[in-house]
Design an enzyme around this catalytic site. Structure first.
Site, PDB file in Angstrom:
ATOM      1  N   HIS A  90       1.164  -1.584   0.119  1.00  0.00           N
ATOM      2  CA  HIS A  90      -0.235  -0.016  -0.084  1.00  0.00           C
ATOM      3  C   HIS A  90       0.925   1.551   0.366  1.00  0.00           C
ATOM      4  O   HIS A  90       0.215   2.575  -0.043  1.00  0.00           O
ATOM      5  CB  HIS A  90      -1.066  -0.319   0.967  1.00  0.00           C
ATOM      6  CG  HIS A  90      -2.020   0.875   0.590  1.00  0.00           C
ATOM      7  ND1 HIS A  90      -2.474   1.836   0.377  1.00  0.00           N
ATOM      8  CD2 HIS A  90      -3.833  -0.026   1.231  1.00  0.00           C
ATOM      9  CE1 HIS A  90      -3.885   1.913   0.360  1.00  0.00           C
ATOM     10  NE2 HIS A  90      -4.484   0.914   0.869  1.00  0.00           N
TER      11      HIS A  90
ATOM     12  N   ASP B  30      -1.581   2.451  -4.756  1.00  0.00           N
ATOM     13  CA  ASP B  30      -3.226   2.277  -3.774  1.00  0.00           C
ATOM     14  C   ASP B  30      -4.120   1.605  -4.379  1.00  0.00           C
ATOM     15  O   ASP B  30      -3.563   0.834  -5.241  1.00  0.00           O
ATOM     16  CB  ASP B  30      -3.341   3.490  -3.701  1.00  0.00           C
ATOM     17  CG  ASP B  30      -2.707   4.154  -3.208  1.00  0.00           C
ATOM     18  OD1 ASP B  30      -2.345   4.513  -2.408  1.00  0.00           O
ATOM     19  OD2 ASP B  30      -2.944   5.860  -3.730  1.00  0.00           O
TER      20      ASP B  30
END
Length: 450
Positions: A423, A427
């Site tokens: 992450h 995204d």
């Protein structure tokens, strides 16, 4: 006459001295930038045997493969220090004494003894640690109360790399170790001095009541290879430090399977051994999707996020000694037949332990396929510093809605894939876009033929 004799003796002494000084220690080489230790698989030359430049001196077992070490110059193997099968030899430690042809090798024994005498210096530090253990035993009660509230569950643990390595090898929970470094950072000595709270308590009952000791079931202790140790360390670090998230998608593989059948029939007429696998189509689709969504083809490097322009795909291969990921370079620029041939060749070298460091180090994206084992779904651990790894399951017949059919449904060949992403660099929306592009290529495979 006397002066001539003196000159002769002096010359001989000088020659002998020069020959002795010509002997040198041959150290464990670093076969890769990340290699810290290795093992001796086997020596290809015997003591006293001469060798020429380019000859294979020995095979070294690294954390990933067994690699031949070639001689850079002509010489003679005067003395072997590290024998066949010896493991956990630090890079830079002397493993042999070598000289030049014609040298006096009588000093090899002494030089080898000197090299061997250097080794106890490292364990000396370890001897000091046990001596200091009795003192902390008395204070063991106070550290117990200090460490528990300082590291509540969920807080990030700051520790040096060597401290993490030692803790992992000794099974020490870092959350219970009190750090003495800046801002509570856990250092090597903190881990070495750590004593499990239950150790003292469990020691007394076991000695006090030896009679009811339960008999252990039969077992075999398997030595941990360098490769297995590295796998354990790297994957544990990845799972603990990287913020993984997972995206799963079903893909209709009907068109891929039909196209594969046509291709294999054509290829079989030329070469019966040349057959495309489903994984070859998967790798090509991965590369095409990375070209469409380059953010997924990236690596977290701390101060920068590096985005790669080519898809060098690491393919997970199971070997007798553990998992390794050989790399197919620039997959986007290759055809299915080339991908298939290169993949098979690398897989064979991996299983034989003959991969060169440049063949498994690097890579920008990893694919792990367990479909051939009948596994329909699983999640994989990211291989840092890469940002993504794709877990590919088996293709299975599944009922899907089909309004155009009279019955309203049909049987389709569905493959389930799961993307594990970091992450920090990728995204959720980016990961979803990449998976959507990947699905599009596999459900319309002719698009990546254009």
């Amino acid at each position: 006459m006397a002066s001539a004799l003196a000159r002769t003796v002096f010359a001989r002494r000088l020659h002998v001295s020069a020959s002795r000084h010509a002997l040198s220690k041959f150290a464990m080489p670093a076969m890769s930038p990340t290699m810290t230790e290795g093992g001796i698989a086997s020596w290809k030359k015997k003591e006293g045997e001469s060798f020429a430049a380019g000859d294979v001196l020995l095979e070294i077992e690294t954390d990933k493969a067994t690699i031949d070490v070639e001689a850079q110059d002509d010489g003679i193997l005067a003395k072997i220090i590290a024998q066949d099968g010896q493991k956990n030899i630090a890079v830079g430690s002397p493993i042999a004494i070598i000289g030049e042809e014609g040298d006096d090798i009588s000093g090899a024994e002494q030089l080898a003894a000197e090299a061997a005498s250097e080794k106890p210096k490292a364990p000396a530090k370890e001897e000091k640690a046990p001596k200091a253990e009795p003192a902390p035993e008395k204070k063991a009660e106070s550290p117990k109360q200090e460490t528990k509230p300082e590291l509540p569950t969920g807080d990030r643990i700051f520790a040096s790399p060597i401290a993490k390595k030692i803790a992992l090898e000794r099974g020490i929970p870092l959350a219970k170790v009190k750090g003495s470094g800046p801002n509570g950072r856990i250092l090597r000595e903190d881990v070495e001095k750590y004593q499990a709270p239950a150790a003292a308590a469990s020691a007394t009952p076991s000695t006090a009541v030896p009679s009811p000791s339960a008999s252990l079931p039969e077992y075999t202790d398997i030595p941990v290879s360098n490769m297995r140790r590295t796998i354990g360390t790297r994957l544990t670090q990845s799972k603990q430090e990287l913020p993984h998230y997972y995206l799963t998608l079903d893909i209709n593989m009907d068109k891929v399977l039909k196209l594969r059948e046509v291709f294999n029939k054509t290829l079989g007429e030329k070469d019966k051994s040349a057959k495309l696998s489903v994984n070859d189509f998967v790798l090509k689709a991965v590369a095409c999707a990375l070209a469409d969504v380059p953010e997924a083809n990236s690596a977290w490097l701390g101060e920068v996020i590096r985005q790669y322009k080519k898809a060098d795909i690491s393919v997970a291969v199971a070997t007798p000694t553990g998992l390794i990921t050989p790399i197919i370079k620039d997959v986007g620029a290759k055809g299915l037949a080339s991908i298939s041939a290169e993949g098979k060749a690398l897989a064979k070298k991996a299983r034989d332990g003959k991969l060169q460091p440049q063949e498994y180090q690097g890579g920008t994206f990893t694919v792990s396929n367990l479909g051939m084992f009948g596994i329909n779904h699983f999640t994989a651990i990211i291989n840092p510093p890469q940002s993504c790894i794709l877990a590919v399951g088996a293709t299975q017949p599944t009922l899907v809605p089909a309004p155009e059919e009279e019955r309203g449904f049909k049987v389709a060949q569905i493959m389930k894939v799961t993307l594990s992403a970091d992450h920090r660099t990728v995204d959720g929306a980016v990961g979803a876009r990449w998976l959507s592009a990947f699905k599009g290529y596999l459900e319309n495979p002719l698009t990546f033929m254009l």
